[in-house]
Design a protein around this motif. Sequence first.
Motif, PDB file in Angstrom:
ATOM      1  N   PHE A   1       0.846  -1.182   0.000  1.00  0.00           N
ATOM      2  CA  PHE A   1       0.000   0.000   0.000  1.00  0.00           C
ATOM      3  C   PHE A   1       0.888   1.242   0.000  1.00  0.00           C
ATOM      4  N   THR A   2       0.485   2.265  -0.761  1.00  0.00           N
ATOM      5  CA  THR A   2       1.184   3.551  -0.709  1.00  0.00           C
ATOM      6  C   THR A   2       0.156   4.634  -0.415  1.00  0.00           C
ATOM      7  N   TYR A   3       0.659   5.738   0.159  1.00  0.00           N
ATOM      8  CA  TYR A   3      -0.211   6.817   0.635  1.00  0.00           C
ATOM      9  C   TYR A   3       0.321   8.161   0.152  1.00  0.00           C
ATOM     10  N   ASN A   4      -0.572   9.142   0.055  1.00  0.00           N
ATOM     11  CA  ASN A   4      -0.152  10.492  -0.285  1.00  0.00           C
ATOM     12  C   ASN A   4       0.200  11.251   0.999  1.00  0.00           C
ATOM     13  N   ASN A   5       0.503  12.541   0.885  1.00  0.00           N
ATOM     14  CA  ASN A   5       0.902  13.343   2.054  1.00  0.00           C
ATOM     15  C   ASN A   5      -0.220  13.531   3.064  1.00  0.00           C
ATOM     16  N   ASN A   6      -1.461  13.262   2.672  1.00  0.00           N
ATOM     17  CA  ASN A   6      -2.606  13.365   3.581  1.00  0.00           C
ATOM     18  C   ASN A   6      -2.954  12.009   4.204  1.00  0.00           C
ATOM     19  N   ASN A   7      -2.058  11.031   4.067  1.00  0.00           N
ATOM     20  CA  ASN A   7      -2.253   9.667   4.584  1.00  0.00           C
ATOM     21  C   ASN A   7      -3.463   8.979   3.962  1.00  0.00           C
ATOM     22  N   GLU A   8      -3.782   9.332   2.722  1.00  0.00           N
ATOM     23  CA  GLU A   8      -4.860   8.671   1.986  1.00  0.00           C
ATOM     24  C   GLU A   8      -4.228   7.606   1.097  1.00  0.00           C
ATOM     25  N   LYS A   9      -4.784   6.415   1.132  1.00  0.00           N
ATOM     26  CA  LYS A   9      -4.233   5.321   0.328  1.00  0.00           C
ATOM     27  C   LYS A   9      -4.398   5.654  -1.144  1.00  0.00           C
ATOM     28  N   ILE A  10      -3.286   5.605  -1.893  1.00  0.00           N
ATOM     29  CA  ILE A  10      -3.354   5.919  -3.319  1.00  0.00           C
ATOM     30  C   ILE A  10      -3.108   4.705  -4.207  1.00  0.00           C
ATOM     31  N   THR A  11      -2.403   3.692  -3.702  1.00  0.00           N
ATOM     32  CA  THR A  11      -2.253   2.460  -4.473  1.00  0.00           C
ATOM     33  C   THR A  11      -2.328   1.250  -3.551  1.00  0.00           C
TER      34      THR A  11
ATOM     35  N   MET B   1      -6.315   4.904  -6.254  1.00  0.00           N
ATOM     36  CA  MET B   1      -7.381   5.743  -5.741  1.00  0.00           C
ATOM     37  C   MET B   1      -7.018   7.200  -6.006  1.00  0.00           C
ATOM     38  N   ILE B   2      -8.006   7.970  -6.440  1.00  0.00           N
ATOM     39  CA  ILE B   2      -7.808   9.392  -6.713  1.00  0.00           C
ATOM     40  C   ILE B   2      -8.761  10.172  -5.822  1.00  0.00           C
ATOM     41  N   TYR B   3      -8.235  11.242  -5.213  1.00  0.00           N
ATOM     42  CA  TYR B   3      -8.997  12.050  -4.263  1.00  0.00           C
ATOM     43  C   TYR B   3      -9.129  13.483  -4.782  1.00  0.00           C
ATOM     44  N   ASP B   4     -10.211  14.138  -4.384  1.00  0.00           N
ATOM     45  CA  ASP B   4     -10.353  15.554  -4.720  1.00  0.00           C
ATOM     46  C   ASP B   4      -9.653  16.396  -3.646  1.00  0.00           C
ATOM     47  N   LYS B   5      -9.722  17.725  -3.779  1.00  0.00           N
ATOM     48  CA  LYS B   5      -9.022  18.621  -2.850  1.00  0.00           C
ATOM     49  C   LYS B   5      -9.552  18.540  -1.423  1.00  0.00           C
ATOM     50  N   LYS B   6     -10.803  18.066  -1.279  1.00  0.00           N
ATOM     51  CA  LYS B   6     -11.394  17.941   0.053  1.00  0.00           C
ATOM     52  C   LYS B   6     -11.093  16.597   0.704  1.00  0.00           C
ATOM     53  N   GLY B   7     -10.386  15.719  -0.013  1.00  0.00           N
ATOM     54  CA  GLY B   7     -10.026  14.422   0.532  1.00  0.00           C
ATOM     55  C   GLY B   7     -11.036  13.323   0.270  1.00  0.00           C
ATOM     56  N   PHE B   8     -12.021  13.602  -0.585  1.00  0.00           N
ATOM     57  CA  PHE B   8     -13.007  12.579  -0.927  1.00  0.00           C
ATOM     58  C   PHE B   8     -12.499  11.747  -2.107  1.00  0.00           C
ATOM     59  N   LYS B   9     -12.653  10.436  -1.979  1.00  0.00           N
ATOM     60  CA  LYS B   9     -12.232   9.554  -3.062  1.00  0.00           C
ATOM     61  C   LYS B   9     -13.159   9.773  -4.259  1.00  0.00           C
TER      62      LYS B   9
END
Length: 144
Positions: A105-115, A131-139
């Motif tokens: 698992f990999t995460y972005n700077n906001n600790n949201e799982k991206i792969t 996984m792709i997120y918008d600016k508000k952190g919603f997938k």
Amino acid sequence: MKNILLIIVFQFVFIPAFSQGKKDLKKHSISTETVHATIIKDGKEFTYKDTYTVYNKEGYVIEEINYREDGTIREKINNTYDAQMNKTEEIIFNGKENTTKKTTFTYNNNNEKITETEYDENGNPEKKTEMIYDKKGFKTQKKT
């Protein structure tokens, strides 16, 4: 039959009440947990070790071993975490310590799982999910 029903009711009603949350595990410095199961076999009660779980100091599972009734290991799961306690790797072994599945698992700077990438027993990638997120952190998208 009455004993079997009593055991089933106990497992689903009372056992969840005793389970520990991450905060409780950390607060009480609990590092391992052993769960025993009791079944009725040939009219007699039989108790065996069902699972053994090891926690890190933050209360996250780093190892879980699932046993068969005869005491042999059915499956072992090892988890690895980064400094933010995001799970970065999960490896599942069979009872003979052979890897059956690995997921990273990999995460972005906001600790949201991206792969999330799944590998077979030989280490070959089988499936990758992004996984792709918008600016508000919603997938907003999940691509496989």
